[in-house]
Design a protein around this motif. Sequence first.
Motif, short mmCIF file in Angstrom:
data_model
loop_
_atom_site.label_atom_id
_atom_site.label_comp_id
_atom_site.label_asym_id
_atom_site.label_seq_id
_atom_site.Cartn_x
_atom_site.Cartn_y
_atom_site.Cartn_z
N LEU A 133 0.83 -1.21 0.00
CA LEU A 133 0.00 0.00 0.00
C LEU A 133 0.86 1.26 0.00
O LEU A 133 0.59 2.22 -0.73
N ALA A 134 1.92 1.26 0.82
CA ALA A 134 2.80 2.42 0.87
C ALA A 134 3.51 2.62 -0.47
O ALA A 134 3.66 3.76 -0.93
N ALA A 135 3.94 1.54 -1.10
CA ALA A 135 4.61 1.64 -2.40
C ALA A 135 3.68 2.22 -3.45
O ALA A 135 4.09 3.04 -4.28
N SER A 136 2.42 1.80 -3.43
CA SER A 136 1.46 2.32 -4.39
C SER A 136 1.26 3.82 -4.20
O SER A 136 1.26 4.60 -5.16
N ARG A 137 1.10 4.23 -2.95
CA ARG A 137 0.91 5.66 -2.67
C ARG A 137 2.17 6.46 -2.97
O ARG A 137 2.08 7.62 -3.38
N GLY A 138 3.33 5.84 -2.80
CA GLY A 138 4.58 6.54 -3.05
C GLY A 138 5.05 6.49 -4.48
O GLY A 138 6.04 7.14 -4.83
N GLY A 139 4.36 5.71 -5.33
CA GLY A 139 4.72 5.63 -6.74
C GLY A 139 6.06 4.98 -6.98
O GLY A 139 6.82 5.39 -7.87
N VAL A 140 6.36 3.90 -6.21
CA VAL A 140 7.65 3.22 -6.33
C VAL A 140 7.43 1.74 -6.59
O VAL A 140 6.34 1.20 -6.39
N GLU A 141 8.50 1.08 -7.05
CA GLU A 141 8.50 -0.36 -7.24
C GLU A 141 9.00 -1.01 -5.96
O GLU A 141 10.07 -0.68 -5.46
N GLY A 155 0.30 1.49 6.24
CA GLY A 155 0.78 1.82 4.90
C GLY A 155 0.55 3.27 4.54
O GLY A 155 1.43 3.93 3.96
N GLU A 156 -0.62 3.78 4.87
CA GLU A 156 -0.93 5.18 4.57
C GLU A 156 -0.02 6.11 5.37
O GLU A 156 0.50 7.11 4.84
N ARG A 157 0.18 5.80 6.63
CA ARG A 157 1.02 6.67 7.45
C ARG A 157 2.48 6.62 7.00
O ARG A 157 3.17 7.64 6.99
N PHE A 158 2.97 5.42 6.66
CA PHE A 158 4.35 5.33 6.19
C PHE A 158 4.52 6.17 4.93
O PHE A 158 5.51 6.90 4.79
N ALA A 159 3.58 6.06 4.00
CA ALA A 159 3.68 6.86 2.78
C ALA A 159 3.68 8.34 3.09
O ALA A 159 4.46 9.11 2.52
N ASP A 160 2.81 8.76 4.00
CA ASP A 160 2.74 10.18 4.36
C ASP A 160 4.03 10.67 5.02
O ASP A 160 4.46 11.80 4.80
N LEU A 161 4.65 9.82 5.83
CA LEU A 161 5.85 10.23 6.55
C LEU A 161 7.12 10.08 5.72
O LEU A 161 8.04 10.90 5.84
N ALA A 162 7.17 9.05 4.87
CA ALA A 162 8.42 8.77 4.16
C ALA A 162 8.48 9.39 2.78
O ALA A 162 9.52 9.90 2.36
N PHE A 163 7.37 9.36 2.03
CA PHE A 163 7.40 9.78 0.63
C PHE A 163 6.98 11.23 0.42
O PHE A 163 7.21 11.79 -0.66
#
Length: 400
Positions: A197-205, A375-383
Amino acid sequence: MHTQYDWITTPITPDLLRGALDLERTAHGLLPHRLPAGARAQCTDGQLAMAEAQPSGVRLVLRTRATAVELDTLPTKRVYPGAPPRPDGVYDLLVDGRLAAQAGVTGGNTLTIDMTTGTAEHRPGPTGTLRFTGLPDGVKDVEIWLPHNETTELVALRTDAPVEPAPDRGRRVWLHHGSSISHGSDAASPSTTWPALAASRGGVELINLGLGGSALLDPFTARALRDTPADLISVKIGINLVNTDLMRLRAFGPAVHGFLDTIRDGHPATPLLVVSPILCPIHEDTPGPSAPDLTALSAGRLRFRAVGDPAERASGKLTLNVIRDELARIVAQRAAEDPNLHYLDGRDLYGQADSAGLPLPDDLHPDAATHRRIGERFADLAFAAGGPFTADGPRTGRGA
């Protein structure tokens, strides 16, 4: 069975797969591995062997006009006597990045694991067939995410139109290592584990080296991370060291340094994020090991409990709070000379307030809703802008 379509059989080759570090030729087909053969040869632990061969984050990625796809696989399904039956593994079909369908495969091998004795029995079973139909016409990217929690041998791929590897979209490659929580334990499906989920939100492979029960600072895992091309790296450290009661504080600090040193040998300037454990109330201040709660198991429920004694912290036994303090100290020390090294407190992903509304169902692993929150929080914090994985960073490597 195959008369409705003019099937084309395409060999399953490495360029059609993403997320695996190795492919083993078996008597039936191909078995994706998430650790290379050299790493597997250095440890015969059955838990590690099972975890790394479960293809979390591994997916077939095709460019095709096909409207129907069949995949023959040989899964290995787990049975835990006394515990609730496990559902069949889920295959997620994504079309141009969006979830379009889900299915499972019947049959397969069976691995019966007795948690009270630690013994396991393997029984062979038949190959099964997965079919997706009604895909939209026209050229598209098709992804089949393999079950994150079910060992899966790939036997045959059929489509009603030719396929080719999906082109490189220029997305950065995120290499992640962690425990069963990163592996996806109790997530609803392979594309909804928190890293996916985090990868999808972050646009990464994504390359997911989350290894259930096996995030233990093993040197061979560090070398696998070192040798895998990537643009972004994260390592989530802690819970398995506590719930296996593997080491004491004296060994922990140097082991973390050594693990990070090895990664830096291959990725000297890649953004590297160290993530401490999410909240796990049974182990916040109580050392391991963890053990199944036999009272709950006798009632058909799977729960875990901490067996250690809080007083044992004085002798160097690890708890999650001890680990968080030490990881924060180590990262701060190293970051003085390594500006691309970062730290994230796992309780920012799932903390005390979250536990009140979304408690861990077995006292150790998050459920599907909690995977989504993490996953959502990781994306918000990391990406996000200003995060360690901000999108304006350069590509430094190529993914597997």
